[in-house]
Write a protein that holds these residues in place. Sequence first.
Motif, mmCIF file in Angstrom:
data_model
loop_
_atom_site.group_PDB
_atom_site.id
_atom_site.type_symbol
_atom_site.label_atom_id
_atom_site.label_comp_id
_atom_site.label_asym_id
_atom_site.label_seq_id
_atom_site.Cartn_x
_atom_site.Cartn_y
_atom_site.Cartn_z
ATOM 1 N N PRO A 183 -3.555 -19.910 -11.390
ATOM 2 C CA PRO A 183 -2.943 -18.639 -11.821
ATOM 3 C C PRO A 183 -3.261 -17.551 -10.795
ATOM 4 C CG PRO A 183 -4.858 -19.167 -13.192
ATOM 5 C CD PRO A 183 -4.677 -20.327 -12.269
ATOM 6 N N ASN A 184 -2.204 -17.008 -10.187
ATOM 7 C CA ASN A 184 -2.368 -16.017 -9.128
ATOM 8 C C ASN A 184 -2.634 -14.637 -9.696
ATOM 9 O OD1 ASN A 184 -2.095 -16.758 -6.303
ATOM 10 N ND2 ASN A 184 -0.128 -17.658 -6.896
ATOM 11 N N GLY A 185 -3.536 -13.906 -9.068
ATOM 12 C CA GLY A 185 -3.773 -12.528 -9.479
ATOM 13 C C GLY A 185 -5.246 -12.195 -9.395
ATOM 14 N N THR A 186 -5.533 -10.893 -9.249
ATOM 15 C CA THR A 186 -6.914 -10.460 -9.264
ATOM 16 C C THR A 186 -7.011 -9.098 -9.936
ATOM 17 O OG1 THR A 186 -8.920 -10.318 -7.928
ATOM 18 C CG2 THR A 186 -6.969 -9.259 -7.017
ATOM 19 N N GLY A 187 -8.241 -8.622 -10.109
ATOM 20 C CA GLY A 187 -8.427 -7.360 -10.829
ATOM 21 C C GLY A 187 -8.927 -6.252 -9.927
ATOM 22 N N SER A 188 -8.204 -5.135 -9.871
ATOM 23 C CA SER A 188 -8.705 -3.995 -9.097
ATOM 24 C C SER A 188 -8.499 -2.673 -9.841
ATOM 25 C CB SER A 188 -8.062 -3.949 -7.710
ATOM 26 O OG SER A 188 -6.673 -3.888 -7.802
ATOM 27 N N LEU A 189 -8.090 -2.744 -11.098
ATOM 28 C CA LEU A 189 -7.927 -1.526 -11.888
ATOM 29 C C LEU A 189 -9.278 -0.831 -12.001
ATOM 30 C CD1 LEU A 189 -5.963 0.162 -13.566
ATOM 31 C CD2 LEU A 189 -6.191 -1.471 -15.412
ATOM 32 N N GLY A 190 -9.297 0.467 -11.709
ATOM 33 C CA GLY A 190 -10.547 1.225 -11.813
ATOM 34 C C GLY A 190 -11.152 1.596 -10.465
ATOM 35 N N ILE A 191 -10.746 0.915 -9.389
ATOM 36 C CA ILE A 191 -11.389 1.239 -8.102
ATOM 37 C C ILE A 191 -10.455 1.938 -7.103
ATOM 38 C CG2 ILE A 191 -13.019 -0.683 -8.331
ATOM 39 C CD1 ILE A 191 -11.465 -1.984 -5.940
ATOM 40 N N SER A 192 -9.245 2.261 -7.541
ATOM 41 C CA SER A 192 -8.296 2.883 -6.596
ATOM 42 C C SER A 192 -8.814 4.206 -6.053
ATOM 43 C CB SER A 192 -6.940 3.110 -7.264
ATOM 44 O OG SER A 192 -6.351 1.879 -7.572
ATOM 45 N N PHE A 193 -9.382 5.046 -6.941
ATOM 46 C CA PHE A 193 -9.807 6.363 -6.460
ATOM 47 C C PHE A 193 -10.846 6.242 -5.335
ATOM 48 C CE2 PHE A 193 -13.109 9.648 -6.516
ATOM 49 C CZ PHE A 193 -12.376 10.653 -5.903
ATOM 50 N N ALA A 194 -11.922 5.490 -5.597
ATOM 51 C CA ALA A 194 -12.978 5.388 -4.581
ATOM 52 C C ALA A 194 -12.447 4.736 -3.302
ATOM 53 C CB ALA A 194 -14.176 4.618 -5.141
ATOM 54 N N ARG A 251 -3.381 6.174 6.360
ATOM 55 C CA ARG A 251 -3.825 7.466 6.910
ATOM 56 C C ARG A 251 -2.663 8.240 7.524
ATOM 57 N NH1 ARG A 251 -7.892 4.248 9.223
ATOM 58 N NH2 ARG A 251 -9.693 4.128 7.839
ATOM 59 N N LYS A 252 -1.709 7.504 8.123
ATOM 60 C CA LYS A 252 -0.563 8.169 8.769
ATOM 61 C C LYS A 252 0.482 8.643 7.760
ATOM 62 C CE LYS A 252 -0.392 4.992 12.454
ATOM 63 N NZ LYS A 252 0.508 4.000 13.051
ATOM 64 N N GLY A 253 0.301 8.315 6.479
ATOM 65 C CA GLY A 253 1.247 8.800 5.467
ATOM 66 C C GLY A 253 2.447 7.890 5.269
ATOM 67 N N GLU A 254 2.334 6.629 5.693
ATOM 68 C CA GLU A 254 3.493 5.737 5.561
ATOM 69 C C GLU A 254 3.527 4.972 4.243
ATOM 70 O OE1 GLU A 254 2.899 3.900 9.335
ATOM 71 O OE2 GLU A 254 4.545 5.020 10.225
ATOM 72 N N ILE A 255 2.450 5.086 3.486
ATOM 73 C CA ILE A 255 2.398 4.471 2.156
ATOM 74 C C ILE A 255 2.579 5.601 1.135
ATOM 75 C CG2 ILE A 255 0.924 3.194 0.525
ATOM 76 C CD1 ILE A 255 1.468 1.501 2.981
ATOM 77 N N SER A 256 3.409 5.365 0.111
ATOM 78 C CA SER A 256 3.687 6.432 -0.856
ATOM 79 C C SER A 256 2.828 6.360 -2.094
ATOM 80 C CB SER A 256 5.156 6.364 -1.305
ATOM 81 O OG SER A 256 5.996 6.646 -0.231
ATOM 82 N N SER A 257 2.390 5.160 -2.457
ATOM 83 C CA SER A 257 1.816 5.013 -3.784
ATOM 84 C C SER A 257 0.844 3.836 -3.815
ATOM 85 C CB SER A 257 2.993 4.778 -4.752
ATOM 86 O OG SER A 257 2.561 4.276 -5.982
ATOM 87 N N ILE A 258 -0.143 3.935 -4.716
ATOM 88 C CA ILE A 258 -1.119 2.855 -4.865
ATOM 89 C C ILE A 258 -0.979 2.261 -6.264
ATOM 90 C CG2 ILE A 258 -3.585 2.249 -4.819
ATOM 91 C CD1 ILE A 258 -2.527 3.306 -2.118
ATOM 92 N N GLY A 259 -0.710 0.975 -6.329
ATOM 93 C CA GLY A 259 -0.733 0.250 -7.597
ATOM 94 C C GLY A 259 -1.856 -0.763 -7.476
ATOM 95 N N THR A 260 -2.293 -1.340 -8.585
ATOM 96 C CA THR A 260 -3.362 -2.328 -8.428
ATOM 97 C C THR A 260 -2.850 -3.761 -8.563
ATOM 98 O OG1 THR A 260 -3.871 -2.146 -10.769
ATOM 99 C CG2 THR A 260 -5.211 -0.835 -9.250
ATOM 100 N N ASP A 261 -1.676 -3.948 -9.205
ATOM 101 C CA ASP A 261 -1.215 -5.306 -9.514
ATOM 102 C C ASP A 261 -2.302 -6.022 -10.315
ATOM 103 O OD1 ASP A 261 0.479 -7.427 -9.630
ATOM 104 O OD2 ASP A 261 0.290 -8.026 -7.531
ATOM 105 N N HIS A 262 -2.981 -5.250 -11.166
ATOM 106 C CA HIS A 262 -4.141 -5.779 -11.897
ATOM 107 C C HIS A 262 -3.732 -6.969 -12.762
ATOM 108 C CE1 HIS A 262 -8.149 -5.479 -13.705
ATOM 109 N NE2 HIS A 262 -7.572 -5.736 -14.872
ATOM 110 N N CYS A 263 -4.289 -8.134 -12.484
ATOM 111 C CA CYS A 263 -3.896 -9.346 -13.189
ATOM 112 C C CYS A 263 -4.981 -10.417 -13.005
ATOM 113 C CB CYS A 263 -2.558 -9.834 -12.635
ATOM 114 S SG CYS A 263 -1.763 -11.098 -13.643
ATOM 115 N N PRO A 264 -6.215 -10.139 -13.487
ATOM 116 C CA PRO A 264 -7.304 -11.083 -13.237
ATOM 117 C C PRO A 264 -7.236 -12.313 -14.142
ATOM 118 C CG PRO A 264 -8.096 -9.270 -14.589
ATOM 119 C CD PRO A 264 -6.657 -8.974 -14.274
#
Length: 460
Positions: A335-346, A305-318
């Motif tokens: 195997p490390n990883g999870t899936g979050s591709l598709g939910i960044s906007f919401a 919220r304070k603007g300290e993050i520049s970008s959102i990636g998902t590291d999508h790797c389920p």
Amino acid sequence: MTYDLALENGTVCTENGLFPANVYVEGEEIRVISSIKEKLPAKESIDCSGLFLLPGFIDPHVHLGLALGRYTSADNFESGSALALSGGVTTLIDFLDPISDLAQFETAIKDRMTAAKDSRVDYSFHVTLAGNPSFSAEEIARSSIAAKMPSIKVFTTYSSSGRRSSDGMIYSLLSLSRKLGFVLMAHSENDEIIREREKEFSRPTYRDISSLRPTISELSEVAMLSLISLEEEGQLYIVHVSSGKTVEALSSLGLDWRRFTKLETCPQYLLLNNDPLKTDQGYLNTYCPPPRTDQERTLLQSALRKGEISSIGTDHCPFLNREKWENRDDYPKIPNGTGSLGISFATINTILDGDLKRVSSLLSTNPARIFGLFPKRGVLAPGSIANIAIVDRDVQSTVSRSRYTRSDHSLFEGIKLRGSVETVIHRGKLAFKNGDILLPKASGRFIERENIYWEKGACR
Ligand SMILES: [Zn+2]
């Protein structure tokens, strides 16, 4: 003049703000953005009343069809790009396999290009380094730029699997990054702290991850790399920051680190905490860096919220439930990883309370600038590529496993979020509408990226 596509009566989000407008597309590009009253002839027209038009989102961090030992991540480019479109993502940046020799470079490119052929959306790659390379920093930087992939990823950890880059290599790359025009991306966890922690566990399970990979290992490494970047005036991008404490520590330095370091975080660190790791189902919550405490998660949301993050990636790797379950008592084999591709906007729209100007910066304009895609992508303007996410800002939704993923579970099941992606345009074509993917596989193209100089396009 008759345009190919008209998007009428919506609210258009640009860098200068939000205003009601019509957007007219010809071929693959936006040609005209007119006032609502000024209607132009078009072959096809979509009524966007009550909806908002944002530049198509860019996910700069995905792993589609990633081979990790015995397993391959569940979503390939075909399913991953469908999932992307359902979330308004029109550009993906994946990674080449790690290389330690220039002779491996061509093969690494060929392999991933072949895997990406089925992508529905446009894509690019980051070059990835393995440990103990035979090339110099300058050689790999020049080769990456020549291959039109001017972003290089290093790991500061995983020495046990030979992926850790030396501090010397990282220093040299950071010193060269702004001069030659590329971005250095770092998976930042202090390897020695983690190896020291490992001595305490003879046979660690997923229940021990928070203790094995503590926040201090991330915080200390990010602080060191950011200081090198500040001193060398580098172009550093920290992938998947997992804890608000890390961001808070950087801010407390009181230095102008943001000019030389951009931070990425992912939906999983903003929405989930490490409580599930204490349960019998916790083997599913295994990704790296691990989820943190709820307090750290809340701090990360306020940093956003304070603007300290520049970008959102998902590291999508389920990976599939079974693949994680069969190794649940032997953490190094999960195997490390999870899936979050598709939910960044919401996710981001919820945290930022529907502030779409900032949502579009984080999901599109900033990653476009950081990775050399601007101004063809990352903005809605005449002359830019017609990649457009048309969203409902206010509708409430509950996350469930997407029908487009090949993964068999979602860690986000049941979470209530605000906002949804209604329609997506990819290079002028209708790609997603009413929940359906309309773009066939293999519609995407490789995007050639030129040298990147951050001072030419400021972003936070
Ligand atoms: Zn990753």
